[in-house]
Design a protein around this motif. Structure first.
Motif, PDB file in Angstrom:
ATOM      1  N   UNK A 133       0.837  -1.206   0.000  1.00 20.45           N
ATOM      2  CA  UNK A 133       0.000   0.000   0.000  1.00 20.45           C
ATOM      3  C   UNK A 133       0.868   1.250   0.000  1.00 20.45           C
ATOM      4  N   UNK A 134       0.449   2.247  -0.794  1.00 23.31           N
ATOM      5  CA  UNK A 134       1.180   3.510  -0.840  1.00 23.31           C
ATOM      6  C   UNK A 134       0.903   4.314   0.429  1.00 23.31           C
ATOM      7  N   UNK A 135       1.943   4.813   1.049  1.00 23.51           N
ATOM      8  CA  UNK A 135       1.800   5.649   2.243  1.00 23.51           C
ATOM      9  C   UNK A 135       1.884   7.126   1.869  1.00 23.51           C
ATOM     10  N   UNK A 136       2.676   7.448   0.850  1.00 21.78           N
ATOM     11  CA  UNK A 136       2.939   8.842   0.499  1.00 21.78           C
ATOM     12  C   UNK A 136       2.228   9.257  -0.782  1.00 21.78           C
ATOM     13  N   UNK A 137       1.976  10.545  -0.859  1.00 26.53           N
ATOM     14  CA  UNK A 137       1.430  11.185  -2.056  1.00 26.53           C
ATOM     15  C   UNK A 137       2.589  11.795  -2.844  1.00 26.53           C
ATOM     16  N   UNK A 138       2.483  11.789  -4.173  1.00 21.39           N
ATOM     17  CA  UNK A 138       3.490  12.467  -4.998  1.00 21.39           C
ATOM     18  C   UNK A 138       2.831  13.055  -6.232  1.00 21.39           C
ATOM     19  N   UNK A 139       3.026  14.350  -6.432  1.00 20.03           N
ATOM     20  CA  UNK A 139       2.593  15.027  -7.653  1.00 20.03           C
ATOM     21  C   UNK A 139       3.668  14.767  -8.707  1.00 20.03           C
ATOM     22  N   UNK A 140       3.413  13.797  -9.579  1.00 24.10           N
ATOM     23  CA  UNK A 140       4.427  13.336 -10.533  1.00 24.10           C
ATOM     24  C   UNK A 140       4.821  14.425 -11.530  1.00 24.10           C
ATOM     25  N   UNK A 141       3.852  15.266 -11.915  1.00 17.98           N
ATOM     26  CA  UNK A 141       4.157  16.328 -12.884  1.00 17.98           C
ATOM     27  C   UNK A 141       5.139  17.335 -12.306  1.00 17.98           C
ATOM     28  N   UNK A 142       4.898  17.758 -11.057  1.00 24.30           N
ATOM     29  CA  UNK A 142       5.813  18.708 -10.436  1.00 24.30           C
ATOM     30  C   UNK A 142       7.180  18.062 -10.210  1.00 24.30           C
ATOM     31  N   UNK A 143       7.179  16.794  -9.829  1.00 28.35           N
ATOM     32  CA  UNK A 143       8.439  16.107  -9.584  1.00 28.35           C
ATOM     33  C   UNK A 143       9.282  16.028 -10.854  1.00 28.35           C
TER      34      UNK A 143
END
Length: 289
Positions: A43-53
């Motif tokens: 399960x994913x614990x963290x959020x990530x905005x892939x576009x900004x990354x």
């Protein structure tokens, strides 16, 4: 069984794994030494905005960015030292600069140690010699970040430190908070309010600072995901900041050592003598129920 793999994605990514526990940690040293992903039991614990990354011109919104040598922002992004003004942008520069990997181990846990040292770029905005050593440790459902802060200057080294973890969530109204504080300051209005354990998620933005914490342990239970996250930190982390935006699937619970503008006010600022060091730790534990 513990392992460390390297993948060349947009950036070189180190993947720490505890195969027995089904937990994985992804770290991108050259993009601010950031943790971009943490999985427990798949399960994913963290959020990530892939576009900004993917855009190096933008600050990362997601993962666990590092805050150094300031937390938050300064008025007009400036501070004064010995009569000279310097410009330092929000949360400092550690989250933007490339870190170097210096050690990795897979005995009893998976660990990766990174280093960030002062250079001409950092001295232009922060005129000190320093070295930061961060060790990321993955074991079971626990992630620990061990830190060493070294003053290599001939003068005192003033700084504040923090982390800005973005936790993935679905229904924010199903979040339960155990934050060890009776009050918070609204970062926008600067007003102090009593805290009853709840937030109004109908607001466009929540940006609250808990400056009078009574314990070094806090937790958030996400009933929509049947996940309890516990944050334990050392005494240097004297406050917690809660931040979220309406319509976004994240909330941030951030351990800070000092409030905004501490470099100007001196409030709760850490000051290391020449040649001195300070060690600290932050530990996150993810329990599914």
């Amino acid at each position: 069984m513990f392992s460390i793999a390297i993948q060349q994605q947009q950036y070189k990514t180190y993947i720490l794994s505890d195969e027995t526990a089904g937990s994985h940690l992804e770290i991108v040293p050259e993009r601010g030494g950031i943790i971009t992903r943490w999985q427990v039991k798949g399960e994913e614990i963290l959020y990530l905005d892939a576009e900004r990354f993917a855009n190096p011109e933008l600050s990362v919104r997601g993962g666990i960015p590092i805050l150094f040598p300031i937390c938050g922002n300064l008025p007009e992004n400036t501070y004064t030292l010995n009569g000279k003004q310097y410009i330092l942008k929000q949360h400092g520069f550690a989250r933007d600069l490339p870190w170097q990997v210096i050690e990795q181990t897979t005995t009893n846990k998976a660990t990766l140690t990174l280093v960030l040292s002062s250079n001409e770029q950092t001295k232009a905005v922060y005129p000190f010699d320093f070295q930061l050593l961060f060790t990321y440790e993955l074991q079971g459902n626990t992630l620990e970040i061990r830190q060493q802060y070294h003053n290599l200057s001939s003068t005192q080294l003033p700084f504040s430190i923090g982390f800005h973890p973005y936790f993935l969530t679905g229904d924010k109204n199903q979040l339960e908070f155990a934050i060890p504080s009776q009050e918070y300051q609204d970062q926008k209005s600067k007003e102090i309010h009593p805290f009853n354990g709840n937030f109004d998620f109908n607001r466009d933005e929540i940006d609250f600072a808990f400056g009078q914490i009574t314990s070094q342990s806090a937790s958030v239970t996400d009933n929509s995901r049947q996940l309890k996250l516990t944050l334990d930190s050392d005494d240097i982390f004297s406050m917690l900041v809660f931040w979220t935006l309406q319509g976004k699937e994240f909330y941030c619970l951030e351990p800070w050592s000092a409030p905004r503008n501490a470099l100007n006010t001196g409030e709760k600022l850490t000051v290391l003598e020449p040649g001195a060091s300070h060690t600290a730790s932050v530990r996150l534990t993810a329990n599914f129920f």
